[in-house]
Design a protein around this motif. Structure first.
Motif, PDB file in Angstrom:
ATOM      1  N   ARG A  24      -0.247  -4.189  -4.707  1.00 50.78           N
ATOM      2  CA  ARG A  24       0.359  -3.388  -3.629  1.00 50.78           C
ATOM      3  C   ARG A  24       1.541  -4.133  -3.000  1.00 50.78           C
ATOM      4  N   GLY A  49       1.767   9.435   2.397  1.00 55.05           N
ATOM      5  CA  GLY A  49       2.832   8.443   2.373  1.00 55.05           C
ATOM      6  C   GLY A  49       4.163   8.963   2.852  1.00 55.05           C
ATOM      7  N   THR A  94      -5.978  -6.545   5.027  1.00 53.79           N
ATOM      8  CA  THR A  94      -4.618  -6.242   5.449  1.00 53.79           C
ATOM      9  C   THR A  94      -4.638  -6.113   6.957  1.00 53.79           C
ATOM     10  N   ARG A 108      -5.397   6.651   9.750  1.00 53.48           N
ATOM     11  CA  ARG A 108      -5.059   7.256   8.462  1.00 53.48           C
ATOM     12  C   ARG A 108      -6.051   8.378   8.177  1.00 53.48           C
ATOM     13  N   ASP A 141       6.644  -6.474   6.055  1.00 54.76           N
ATOM     14  CA  ASP A 141       7.181  -5.462   5.152  1.00 54.76           C
ATOM     15  C   ASP A 141       8.261  -6.000   4.229  1.00 54.76           C
ATOM     16  N   ASP A 176       5.369   2.050   3.398  1.00 53.82           N
ATOM     17  CA  ASP A 176       4.262   2.234   4.328  1.00 53.82           C
ATOM     18  C   ASP A 176       4.775   3.068   5.505  1.00 53.82           C
TER      19      ASP A 176
END
Length: 549
Positions: free
Chosen positions: A174, A471, A380, A435, A210, A501
């Motif tokens: 990822r 997404g 994460t 999410r 990021d 993201d």
């Protein structure tokens, strides 16, 4: 035949040779653990994971084998009966270890280990990756050098064969469009984490999440020395920030292929991705172990050095400069003196070992085994300290750092994932998000109701509640405004796109809405890491507001 391993690392070197014997039912493979190493504890478990048949040492020394293959000259190999072939246990013969064998002699080339007490060679054949290694051996032991042969490096063959899987490995990790920085640490007091134990967490704190992804390739001996619990506790802050800690067999090599930049001490593992031309940053601060004139010493001498007193805020600039300055062939040229027979090592190895076995080799081609897909990070971050910047073109740049580590500069707000972040971060967060579908089995409610409830549960301050639907689609409600639909699309025409993201995009929207409430029905341009996206805001439709959360 017998595979004689003294440590987990030596066993892994032996496992890389297995394709040489693939498909041959004339060969029966047995494994034994050579006693005497402080790092042998996990080797038996590694043999079991490989599915190998094990022989206790007492049984191994009482039998005669058609061939004994080992990857370390240390221990009582002379007690084993049969022709012995000895592979290196690493690449380049770069280190001299105090208290082991002859002073200042390269580990793996020391006559004290390569010869028996009566001065005769320990092995029937000494196998090396490059002719220069035999030349070095001849200076110390002409007797051993007379029995040496160049076969190349079986592990490098796996790197070469798997390098076209780079995008696949990055997808498994990822990584996206981030720069993957891989730290390589050998074992012992002069290792990277021995000298700079805080480096993994420091880099995780200062490198924008990021833009960069971090991994640590740790020598198997260091894992054994520290123990699993102590290692987990030591690395916990960095791993919560997303640090990858790949497995010591195979997986680390997949991560190395996926890497964009290497940071290494004097251990030899970084030579493999360097052979694939990955840029390298040295982090060895000197000592007694690295041998002058060895391949690793030459590589580190020519590579830029990561100074131990480098200001935290400058780390990202240093790495970006290394990547900009790298030229094709800049790293791989330094490994030419380490690896010969590239692309042919298993063929050369097969010829040699079957000659020792006294058998004609199989006629089918021998192929290196492709490296497996690596596992993504176990953790994460669920909360981020967010900085929002505006450039002269109106682009909104979002920089995120894990909230549990000290960020390198003042931040605009805290963003925290409801149901995943620590309570203290949720209480302080200005952006609270979730999410959709992220908590299977939990009760659901419409996004319209959930965003209202979350803001009511967290009164005061300029807060927004948001739902990541996909997404490219999110829903966001500022405290003083309606539920908005947030649509994310690529900026301009890109032939090759990597998903972004959406959470940092929500941070940009949150920051803009509270600074300029009039932009609810317009578009934004956001820079997330190296990518730029277009964002369209509009009132949420009734169907969107009913999205289950």
């Amino acid at each position: 035949m017998l595979f004689a391993a003294r440590s987990q690392n030596a066993l892994h070197r032996l496992l890389d040779t297995l394709p040489v014997f693939a498909g041959d039912d004339r060969v029966r493979r047995y494994f034994t653990l050579v006693p005497g190493s402080d790092f042998s504890h996990h080797a038996l478990g590694a043999i079991d994971r490989a599915g190998g048949r094990t022989l206790p040492w007492a049984d191994a020394v009482s039998r005669t084998f058609a061939l004994i293959l080992a990857a370390s000259p240390k221990g009582d190999l002379r007690r084993l009966h049969g022709p012995r072939a000895l592979l290196p246990h690493g690449a380049g013969f770069n280190k001299s270890l105090s208290g082991e064998g002859t002073e200042d002699s390269a580990s793996g080339l020391d006559p004290a280990h390569l010869l028996q007490p009566d001065g005769t060679p320990l092995a029937t054949r000494y196998l090396f990756a490059h002719p220069s290694q035999i030349e070095r051996l001849a200076l110390a032991s002409p007797e051993a050098a007379a029995r040496a042969a160049v076969v190349g490096d079986p592990l490098l063959e796996r790197f070469l064969e798997s390098q076209d899987r780079r995008d696949r490995y990055r997808a498994a990790l990822r990584t996206g469009s981030r720069t993957l920085v891989v730290l390589f640490s050998t074992w012992g007091p002069e290792s990277l984490i021995g000298r700079r134990p805080g480096l993994p967490a420091e880099l995780a704190a200062v490198l924008p999440h990021d833009e960069y992804q971090l991994a640590l390739v740790l020598h198997p001996n260091e894992r054994v020395r520290r123990g699993a619990l102590d290692l987990d506790e030591y690395l916990d802050p960095a791993r919560q920030a997303g640090l990858l800690l790949p497995g010591v067999h195979e997986e680390w090599a997949s991560v190395a292929i996926a890497a964009d930049l290497l940071i290494t001490d004097h251990g030899s593992a970084a030579l493999y991705p360097a052979a694939l031309d990955r840029p390298l940053l040295g982090a060895y601060d000197g000592g007694d172990e690295l041998l002058p004139g060895s391949p690793m010493a030459d590589l580190l001498k020519r590579a830029p050095h990561l100074a131990p007193d480098l200001p935290r805020a400058d780390a990202a600039d240093v790495m970006a400069a290394i990547l900009r300055a790298h030229r094709p062939g800049g790293s791989s040229a330094f490994t030419d003196s380490v690896f010969a027979e590239r692309g042919h090592a298993l063929d050369r190895l097969r010829e040699t070992v079957y000659d020792l076995l006294g058998l004609p080799p199989p006629t089918h081609p021998v192929l290196p085994r492709l490296l497996p897909d690596p596992a993504p990070a176990q953790d994460t971050p669920a909360a981020f300290a967010v900085r929002v910047e505006h450039d002269e073109h109106g682009v909104i740049r979002v920089l995120r750092h894990p909230a549990h580590l000290v960020p390198p500069a003042p931040v605009h707000h805290l963003a925290a994932e409801v149901g995943a972040a620590h309570r203290r971060h949720l209480q302080s967060a200005a952006l609270l998000y979730r999410r959709a579908g992220g908590h299977p089995g939990a009760p659901t409610e419409p996004a319209e109701d959930w965003t209202r409830r979350i803001l009511a549960d967290h009164p005061g301050g300029r807060r927004s509640a948001a739902v990541v639907v996909s997404g490219t689609h999110c829903l966001l409600r500022p405290r003083s405004g309606p539920l908005l639909s947030v649509r994310i699309g690529p900026h301009g025409t890109h032939r090759r796109t990597v998903p972004v993201d959406p959470v940092p995009v929500l941070s940009a929207v949150h920051a803009v809405l509270f600074a300029r409430p009039d932009v609810e029905h317009t578009g934004l341009t956001c820079a997330i890491g190296p990518q730029t996206v277009e964002v369209r805001l509009a009132p949420a439709t009734a169907e969107e507001a009913a999205t289950p959360v």
